[in-house]
Design an enzyme around this catalytic site. Structure first.
Site, PDB file in Angstrom:
ATOM      1  N   THR A  24     -36.060   7.459 -41.108  1.00  0.00           N
ATOM      2  CA  THR A  24     -36.315   6.773 -42.378  1.00  0.00           C
ATOM      3  C   THR A  24     -37.636   6.013 -42.266  1.00  0.00           C
ATOM      4  OG1 THR A  24     -35.186   4.673 -41.837  1.00  0.00           O
ATOM      5  CG2 THR A  24     -33.818   6.486 -42.652  1.00  0.00           C
ATOM      6  N   ALA A  29     -40.704   7.269 -42.693  1.00  0.00           N
ATOM      7  CA  ALA A  29     -41.492   8.098 -41.764  1.00  0.00           C
ATOM      8  C   ALA A  29     -42.888   8.431 -42.263  1.00  0.00           C
ATOM      9  CB  ALA A  29     -40.735   9.401 -41.490  1.00  0.00           C
ATOM     10  N   SER A  70     -36.898  -6.268 -34.322  1.00  0.00           N
ATOM     11  CA  SER A  70     -38.099  -7.095 -34.223  1.00  0.00           C
ATOM     12  C   SER A  70     -37.837  -8.260 -33.284  1.00  0.00           C
ATOM     13  CB  SER A  70     -38.475  -7.633 -35.610  1.00  0.00           C
ATOM     14  OG  SER A  70     -39.485  -8.615 -35.532  1.00  0.00           O
ATOM     15  N   TYR A 103     -36.079 -11.596 -43.670  1.00  0.00           N
ATOM     16  CA  TYR A 103     -36.474 -10.549 -42.727  1.00  0.00           C
ATOM     17  C   TYR A 103     -35.867 -10.816 -41.353  1.00  0.00           C
ATOM     18  CZ  TYR A 103     -39.405  -7.385 -39.992  1.00  0.00           C
ATOM     19  OH  TYR A 103     -39.852  -6.396 -39.137  1.00  0.00           O
TER      20      TYR A 103
END
Length: 327
Positions: A8, A10, A171, A193
């Site tokens: 996903t 990409a 992350s 996020y």
């Protein structure tokens, strides 16, 4: 047998770099680019076929921030393939990032400068909003849409005698302090996020508890500090021009400044060639680049509350039932 790999997000950045590296590793695999913007997806496919003319590259329209798009895409995937070997959950958003300028300049002249750029801790806030499904946009895109996709694709991922792998692009900004199980969508906070990435770390652990016995394994990676469209949108262009030489110098003393999408995809590629059963479900696999430019992957233990991880899994299952009733 020909491996089936779905990625996903990409069409650019780390996702596109990963696809290039996967084709370098195995030209025989069947690669599916699952993207929201089909024009960019077509351009990405053309670029991949230019460098790998014999590759098998499919396109799929998928907006993981939309429940209906996920359900429609899953139906198409099921019609195309009889199994999935690797599912790379790379798509993500950080809408309207705001920088605390005072904290930024204070950090520039402190010992915390490297950690500040590597994690953005205490530096970034975002303005989230509701999407058309009534869900918080960041939560829906970075976490729930991917969870719903996994649930829809379980018949292809969990097959007798077959091992499948899910890999989340997380992350270093994923922080326990930003997440609340009572507010898993982060409606009341300013760091959606960070919250969504910590949630994906917890969900990966829960998936391993529930699905390893069915041959499905999940891992999370951190790409390091990578300069992508998402990163460049955080600060004005002139600022990046000023500090980029400084950032290249910092990489001499820290390995987290991967900087390029190719380097950032190191851990994603490394996991492609590993035995899933040998991996640590509590580790986050970090893409790292030495001062001399050597790429490598290093596992680091995650700060995960197992009870909260299980509670999150249960709440996502409940939310799945609610959204399905609306469709």
């Amino acid at each position: 047998m020909q491996k089936v790999v779905l990625v996903t997000g990409a069409n650019s950045g780390i996702g596109l770099a990963l696809c290039e590296r996967l084709l370098n590793e195995d030209i025989q695999l069947r690669l599916c680019l699952a993207c929201r913007n089909m024009q960019r997806a077509e351009a990405a496919r053309s670029a991949l076929l230019t460098s790998h003319p014999d590759a098998h590259v499919d396109l799929l329209h998928l907006d993981v921030g939309s429940v209906q798009s996920v359900l429609t895409a899953a139906q198409e995937i099921t019609a195309r393939y009889n199994r999935i070997d690797f599912l790379y959950l790379n798509a993500g958003i950080m809408p309207n990032p705001q920088v605390d300028v005072k904290a930024l300049f204070k950090g520039l002249f402190s010992r915390n400068i490297i950690n500040m750029f590597a994690t953005a801790e205490g530096l970034l806030t975002q303005q989230d909003q509701l999407n058309s499904d009534g869900l918080q946009e960041v939560f829906a895109t970075n976490l729930f849409g991917h969870f719903l996709l996994i649930r829809e694709l379980e018949p292809l991922l969990c097959q007798a005698g077959h091992t499948s792998k899910i890999v989340w692009t997380s992350s270093s900004n994923a922080r326990r302090s930003a997440f609340s199980i009572e507010d898993m969508q982060h409606r009341n906070g300013t760091e959606p996020y960070s919250s969504s990435k910590y949630a994906s770390d917890m969900l990966s652990l829960a998936l391993n508890r529930h699905k390893n016995s069915q041959g499905l394994f999940s891992s999370v990676i951190c790409p390091g500090l990578v300069m992508t469209n998402l990163t460049y949108g955080i600060l004005p262009p002139f600022f990046w021009t000023l500090i980029m030489p400084f950032m290249w110098l910092i990489r001499i003393v820290t390995n987290t400044f991967t900087l390029t999408p190719y380097n950032g995809a190191e851990a994603l590629h490394w996991l492609f060639v590993q035995n899933p059963e040998s991996l640590d479900p509590r580790a986050k696999y970090h893409s790292l680049t030495s001062g001399l430019g050597t790429n490598y992957t290093q596992p680091r233990q995650m700060d995960i509350d197992e009870e909260m991880s299980e509670a999150l899994y249960s709440k996502l299952m409940e939310l799945e039932k609610v959204v399905r009733k609306k469709e």
